[in-house]
Design a protein around this motif. Sequence first.
Motif, short mmCIF file in Angstrom:
data_model
loop_
_atom_site.label_atom_id
_atom_site.label_comp_id
_atom_site.label_asym_id
_atom_site.label_seq_id
_atom_site.Cartn_x
_atom_site.Cartn_y
_atom_site.Cartn_z
N UNK A 20 -4.56 -9.33 -3.52
CA UNK A 20 -4.54 -10.65 -2.89
C UNK A 20 -5.24 -11.67 -3.78
N UNK A 21 -6.38 -11.24 -4.33
CA UNK A 21 -7.15 -12.14 -5.19
C UNK A 21 -6.32 -12.59 -6.38
N UNK A 22 -5.41 -11.71 -6.83
CA UNK A 22 -4.55 -12.06 -7.96
C UNK A 22 -3.25 -12.71 -7.49
N UNK A 23 -3.08 -12.81 -6.16
CA UNK A 23 -1.88 -13.44 -5.61
C UNK A 23 -0.64 -12.57 -5.72
N UNK A 24 -0.81 -11.26 -5.76
CA UNK A 24 0.32 -10.34 -5.92
C UNK A 24 0.48 -9.54 -4.63
N UNK A 25 1.72 -9.38 -4.13
CA UNK A 25 1.90 -8.53 -2.95
C UNK A 25 1.56 -7.08 -3.25
N UNK A 26 1.11 -6.38 -2.23
CA UNK A 26 0.67 -5.00 -2.43
C UNK A 26 1.10 -4.18 -1.22
N UNK A 27 1.73 -3.04 -1.45
CA UNK A 27 2.18 -2.21 -0.33
C UNK A 27 1.68 -0.78 -0.50
N UNK A 28 1.63 -0.09 0.64
CA UNK A 28 1.26 1.32 0.64
C UNK A 28 2.54 2.14 0.57
N UNK A 29 2.61 3.05 -0.39
CA UNK A 29 3.83 3.84 -0.58
C UNK A 29 4.00 4.83 0.57
N UNK A 50 1.80 -1.12 -5.90
CA UNK A 50 2.11 -0.08 -4.91
C UNK A 50 1.04 1.00 -4.94
N UNK A 51 0.47 1.27 -3.75
CA UNK A 51 -0.66 2.19 -3.65
C UNK A 51 -0.16 3.58 -3.22
N UNK A 52 -0.57 4.61 -3.96
CA UNK A 52 -0.15 5.98 -3.64
C UNK A 52 -0.67 6.40 -2.27
N UNK A 53 0.10 7.20 -1.54
CA UNK A 53 -0.29 7.52 -0.15
C UNK A 53 -1.59 8.30 -0.05
N UNK A 54 -1.92 9.12 -1.07
CA UNK A 54 -3.13 9.94 -0.92
C UNK A 54 -4.42 9.14 -1.06
N UNK A 55 -4.32 7.89 -1.49
CA UNK A 55 -5.53 7.07 -1.54
C UNK A 55 -5.40 5.93 -0.54
N UNK A 56 -4.74 6.17 0.59
CA UNK A 56 -4.54 5.09 1.55
C UNK A 56 -5.85 4.60 2.15
N UNK A 57 -6.89 5.46 2.10
CA UNK A 57 -8.20 5.01 2.58
C UNK A 57 -8.78 3.92 1.67
N UNK A 58 -8.21 3.78 0.47
CA UNK A 58 -8.69 2.71 -0.43
C UNK A 58 -7.75 1.51 -0.40
N UNK A 59 -6.73 1.60 0.45
CA UNK A 59 -5.71 0.54 0.45
C UNK A 59 -6.31 -0.83 0.72
N UNK A 60 -7.23 -0.91 1.70
CA UNK A 60 -7.81 -2.21 2.06
C UNK A 60 -8.48 -2.87 0.85
N UNK A 61 -9.26 -2.06 0.14
CA UNK A 61 -9.98 -2.59 -1.04
C UNK A 61 -8.97 -3.04 -2.11
N UNK A 62 -7.97 -2.20 -2.36
CA UNK A 62 -6.99 -2.51 -3.40
C UNK A 62 -6.15 -3.73 -3.00
N UNK A 63 -5.83 -3.82 -1.70
CA UNK A 63 -5.05 -4.97 -1.21
C UNK A 63 -5.82 -6.26 -1.46
#
Lengths: 446, 104
Positions: free
Chosen positions: B70-79, B53-66
């Motif tokens: 994804x590479x690890x096969x784990x779902x990822x959401x923006x808080x 789960x990605x903190x909202x204040x770094x949502x500009x990094x969400x794509x990179x973190x996602x």
Amino acid sequence: MFDKFSTFMDEKLSTPMAKLAEQRHLRAIRDGIIATLPLIIVSSMFMVIAFLPNSMPTDWGITQFIAANQAKILLPYRVSMYIMTLYAVFGIGYSLANSYDLDGLSGGILAELGFLLTIIPASIGAPSEAVAALAAENADLANYLATIPSGFVLPMGNLGSAGMFIGILVAFFAVEVYRFTQKSGFKISMPPQVPSSVARSFESLTPTAIVLIVVATITMFLGINVHAIVGNIVSPLIKATDTLPSVLVLIFLVTFFWSFGIHGVSIVGSLARPLWLVLLEENTTAFAAGTAVTNIAAEPFYQWFIWIGGSGATLALALLFAFRSKSAYGKALGKTSLVPSIFNINEPMIFGAPIVLNPMLIIPFIIAPMVNGIIAYLLTSAGMVNAVVASAPWTLPGPIGAFLACGNDVRAALLNVALIVLDIVIYYPFFRMYDNNLLADEQEEA
Amino acid sequence: MKVLLVCSQGMSSAIAAKALQDAAAKKGLEIEVHECSTQAFAEEIKNGYAIGMVAPQIRHRYDVLKQQADAAGIPCVLIQPQGYTPLGGAKLLAQIQNELGEIK
């Protein structure tokens, strides 16, 4: 109306700008430099210890002990913060290579190689017979000669912040060469029968050779002083960063991003942190040498006089919510956010109040740190408070951090407290208005 | 079930992590919440998490973190910003259940 405006600003301005800061080279600088921060903070504390005698009674034994051993106490600082670019370059190379899905370790080593090739080792020979004869008659000269190491030495001056921008450029160059050789096939390739580990060791030879030959040719064989050239180019930029207008612009940008809920310091810092570090390290070096400390607006200045309680100087707002709120929500929020705010963590405040997209609180959120910045800047330049010389951990409570960051200056702690009081005054009318709204909503629901 | 929260330096996410843990405990659910910095995320997410789960204040990094998740096969959401407060644990929990279905 405000909703439309804010959505427009967020979609068209703040988010695209924030994404720009995610550009891989900027990200590499950010991550590389952030990796050196623990080192800077811990070695800063050696600085604090070495200069404790300034703020302790001179007749104490411990004061005299520290004063007598000051140079020795500062030695760990000399091999850490004093040469921080040496560390940052490795981190930048590592991070950039990783972002290209290349081997991070190889990228870090290549970047480090490129950087060190810009530092020309000096060879110091034994004193000639004539000098030795003079030294035999002159005790001063003999003592001086005894302090000079012989053999090859690496001048340390450009391994610190002075070499920061060369370090960044060379790290980029080295990793881009690495990427080019890997992706273009311009490398020594082995037949498939050769074990892959052996093949990899040959593959890494090409980028190493290119980096070594190109950088050595420029700096060593042609003797071009790249540090002087880049230093001349960036020095106006560094000076500009240290002015009051640029302090205000940076404060505005950070609070602007946060107003949309985006981590402002992490974005602005990607660009400004190298400059802030140069300003800080110049101050630290001057402080350690006992000469005048001239820069004002290094990062700790923002940390301890502007972002008190977190970006937007929100400790004041947390105090108001905790002790002056009439609404149940405000009270609960104040209770849970006050302690994190004391340690400069204010996401609970920013997303909880919320300040994000809340025009009533965004106004003081931008104004309070600006006022802090103006006052602290003027007081520092008037010499009423020491300029920042150390980087204290940012999670320390404000007055303690300010005291340490300004080289054990009690006035800095007092200024920090005074600014908190002032921020309470600035936030109060907006807080009152907002809290009354919350209260009205609660009564309506009840 | 393990949940990983990521924020700029792994500081503020610790507060949200505690809120989430409390909210889960209230409902008698067993959730283990960890937090980390953006720099550590790519490695940490590989350690058996159910969701990142990605903190909202770094949502500009969400794509990179996602991508890293994804590479690890784990779902990822923006808080959601409203969930990222000491009082927002229930919202975080709801967001997880929204993504992964009911937690047993």
